[in-house]
Write a protein that holds these residues in place. Sequence first.
Motif, PDB file in Angstrom:
ATOM      1  N   ILE A   4       0.846  -1.191   0.000  1.00  0.00           N
ATOM      2  CA  ILE A   4       0.000   0.000   0.000  1.00  0.00           C
ATOM      3  C   ILE A   4       0.885   1.246   0.000  1.00  0.00           C
ATOM      4  O   ILE A   4       1.925   1.288   0.664  1.00  0.00           O
ATOM      5  N   LEU A   5       0.488   2.236  -0.787  1.00  0.00           N
ATOM      6  CA  LEU A   5       1.157   3.528  -0.809  1.00  0.00           C
ATOM      7  C   LEU A   5       0.213   4.558  -0.188  1.00  0.00           C
ATOM      8  O   LEU A   5      -0.929   4.707  -0.625  1.00  0.00           O
ATOM      9  N   ILE A   6       0.689   5.244   0.846  1.00  0.00           N
ATOM     10  CA  ILE A   6      -0.044   6.359   1.438  1.00  0.00           C
ATOM     11  C   ILE A   6       0.594   7.645   0.928  1.00  0.00           C
ATOM     12  O   ILE A   6       1.805   7.834   1.060  1.00  0.00           O
ATOM     13  N   ASP A  27      -2.251   4.719  10.354  1.00  0.00           N
ATOM     14  CA  ASP A  27      -1.056   4.200   9.689  1.00  0.00           C
ATOM     15  C   ASP A  27      -0.216   3.335  10.629  1.00  0.00           C
ATOM     16  O   ASP A  27       0.429   2.374  10.198  1.00  0.00           O
ATOM     17  N   ASN A  28      -0.242   3.677  11.909  1.00  0.00           N
ATOM     18  CA  ASN A  28       0.499   2.893  12.887  1.00  0.00           C
ATOM     19  C   ASN A  28      -0.017   1.458  12.955  1.00  0.00           C
ATOM     20  O   ASN A  28       0.743   0.522  13.214  1.00  0.00           O
ATOM     21  N   HIS A  33      -0.057  -4.705   8.833  1.00  0.00           N
ATOM     22  CA  HIS A  33      -0.867  -5.546   7.943  1.00  0.00           C
ATOM     23  C   HIS A  33      -0.458  -5.423   6.476  1.00  0.00           C
ATOM     24  O   HIS A  33      -0.904  -6.216   5.650  1.00  0.00           O
ATOM     25  N   PHE A  34       0.359  -4.409   6.166  1.00  0.00           N
ATOM     26  CA  PHE A  34       0.749  -4.146   4.783  1.00  0.00           C
ATOM     27  C   PHE A  34       2.246  -3.864   4.693  1.00  0.00           C
ATOM     28  O   PHE A  34       2.872  -3.446   5.672  1.00  0.00           O
ATOM     29  N   ASP A  35       2.761  -4.067   3.506  1.00  0.00           N
ATOM     30  CA  ASP A  35       4.075  -3.543   3.144  1.00  0.00           C
ATOM     31  C   ASP A  35       3.821  -2.083   2.769  1.00  0.00           C
ATOM     32  O   ASP A  35       3.363  -1.776   1.676  1.00  0.00           O
ATOM     33  N   MET A  36       4.091  -1.159   3.687  1.00  0.00           N
ATOM     34  CA  MET A  36       3.616   0.217   3.566  1.00  0.00           C
ATOM     35  C   MET A  36       4.720   1.178   3.133  1.00  0.00           C
ATOM     36  O   MET A  36       5.826   1.172   3.666  1.00  0.00           O
ATOM     37  N   THR A  37       4.386   2.019   2.155  1.00  0.00           N
ATOM     38  CA  THR A  37       5.228   3.117   1.717  1.00  0.00           C
ATOM     39  C   THR A  37       4.431   4.396   1.917  1.00  0.00           C
ATOM     40  O   THR A  37       3.220   4.430   1.666  1.00  0.00           O
ATOM     41  N   ILE A  38       5.103   5.447   2.386  1.00  0.00           N
ATOM     42  CA  ILE A  38       4.398   6.713   2.590  1.00  0.00           C
ATOM     43  C   ILE A  38       5.169   7.847   1.929  1.00  0.00           C
ATOM     44  O   ILE A  38       6.380   7.983   2.111  1.00  0.00           O
ATOM     45  N   ALA A  39       4.467   8.622   1.091  1.00  0.00           N
ATOM     46  CA  ALA A  39       5.065   9.755   0.377  1.00  0.00           C
ATOM     47  C   ALA A  39       4.432  11.043   0.885  1.00  0.00           C
ATOM     48  O   ALA A  39       3.214  11.110   1.079  1.00  0.00           O
ATOM     49  N   TRP A  57       8.583   3.605  13.271  1.00  0.00           N
ATOM     50  CA  TRP A  57       8.054   2.771  12.192  1.00  0.00           C
ATOM     51  C   TRP A  57       9.209   2.165  11.379  1.00  0.00           C
ATOM     52  O   TRP A  57       9.429   2.531  10.225  1.00  0.00           O
ATOM     53  N   PRO A  58       9.938   1.224  11.930  1.00  0.00           N
ATOM     54  CA  PRO A  58      11.095   0.664  11.209  1.00  0.00           C
ATOM     55  C   PRO A  58      10.723  -0.162   9.988  1.00  0.00           C
ATOM     56  O   PRO A  58      11.578  -0.410   9.132  1.00  0.00           O
ATOM     57  N   ASN A  59       9.474  -0.592   9.894  1.00  0.00           N
ATOM     58  CA  ASN A  59       9.052  -1.439   8.773  1.00  0.00           C
ATOM     59  C   ASN A  59       8.336  -0.651   7.682  1.00  0.00           C
ATOM     60  O   ASN A  59       7.650  -1.240   6.835  1.00  0.00           O
TER      61      ASN A  59
END
Length: 419
Positions: A4-6, A27-28, A33-39, A57-59
């Motif tokens: 997921i991309l946020i 988001d926390n 639950h997801f492989d999360m990327t945030i832009a 948020w190390p992951n």
Amino acid sequence: MRKILIVTPYMPFPLNSGGRIAQFEFDNELRHHFDMTIAFTMKAEEQKDLEQLKVLWPNVSFKPYLITEQSLSGKMSSVLFRFSEFSNRLVGKGVFSAFCKTNLDRLLKVNTTLFRSKSFGFPRGFIDHFRNVLLENNFEFVQVEFHQLISFAKYIPRSSYRIFVHHELRFVREKRELELFSFQSGFLNRVYKKNKSFELSALEKYDMVCTLSEVDKVILEKDLKTARLVSSPVPIKAMASGTNYSFDHKLVFLGGEDHFPNKEGLDWFLRNCWTGLKANYPKLELMVVGKWHQSSIAEYETEVAAVNFMGYVEDLSAVLANSIFIVPIRIGSGIRMKIIEAVNMGIPFVSTEVGVEGLCFKNGKDCLIGNTPQEFCSSIAKLIESNDLGPRLSKNALHTLNEENSYQKLMDKRLAIYN
């Protein structure tokens, strides 16, 4: 694990605003639950905050876009990019010059969102940055947050499920702004209608639109036809407050000036309520927590007494202790996270109907509500003069928060939208 991309206008940290708190809470949980990327966009001075968030948020993969001083060509490009906004502002300036009479008119003139609802508001390079991040991974979900980025759906490939999280319905806010002007303007009404049409059209391009309150969802249901609509209130863990409440002659307002509903609400309270309350209760003090500009502070300090602008405080509980929390908000939509913070700390609150909109608290049971200066002051006076009303309301509000806005129930509701 699903990707997921946020994408959001700003980093959800530090937790110094309702918008940041709302993002952080969801988001926390999502990152587990997801492989999360945030832009997001950020300034150089926010690097320390980013490093702290990376520890928490190390992951999570972070894709910040650094905002720097624009070149002359960049500024010219920005002017052309926002030509419609500038032309509307020019005509609007004439309307305001002719009709603005009251202090509230002048406040609205400077801060209304009518002339920036259709503009992007960030360097155009952030769009390219976002598109490049999209190319790096095949995201199953792309989630866009806040009105400033509402038009981003057109950049998201159809292979991704496109979600928009609407923290505040802009056309609702602007309608309420127009209702506060002392005059009516056909031009301003036309701008509002065009903005509303733009907002609804942009939302139709998403597969799902998520509001933070059921009230906002019901409003959108009248106009949105294709996008799936869900409401997902922000979950905040309720605390079993064991503090003994005893009113200590102070009112607390929480909110920074840069969010205009805060500025308008405090201005309304100071100009219409505070002087009378202070005259009746000379020991009363008002504590304003949040970032306010020195020019505004200086202006208010020449007009009103016993108002303490405290800026950002590390220990909010110490300021809130034994106070009455006030929410004199008259514009905006979504929910006021500040109310949940006060309830969690066992503090009674007085609000307008707009201020408490979207939350589950009831007038006379969990809080007191007043829409006019007289009603608002009367509600505060009742709490000051009663030894048991404040503790009773705050106890009921905490129970309501636990029962109807339970953290796990609301978090489960949000997670369900990705299934």
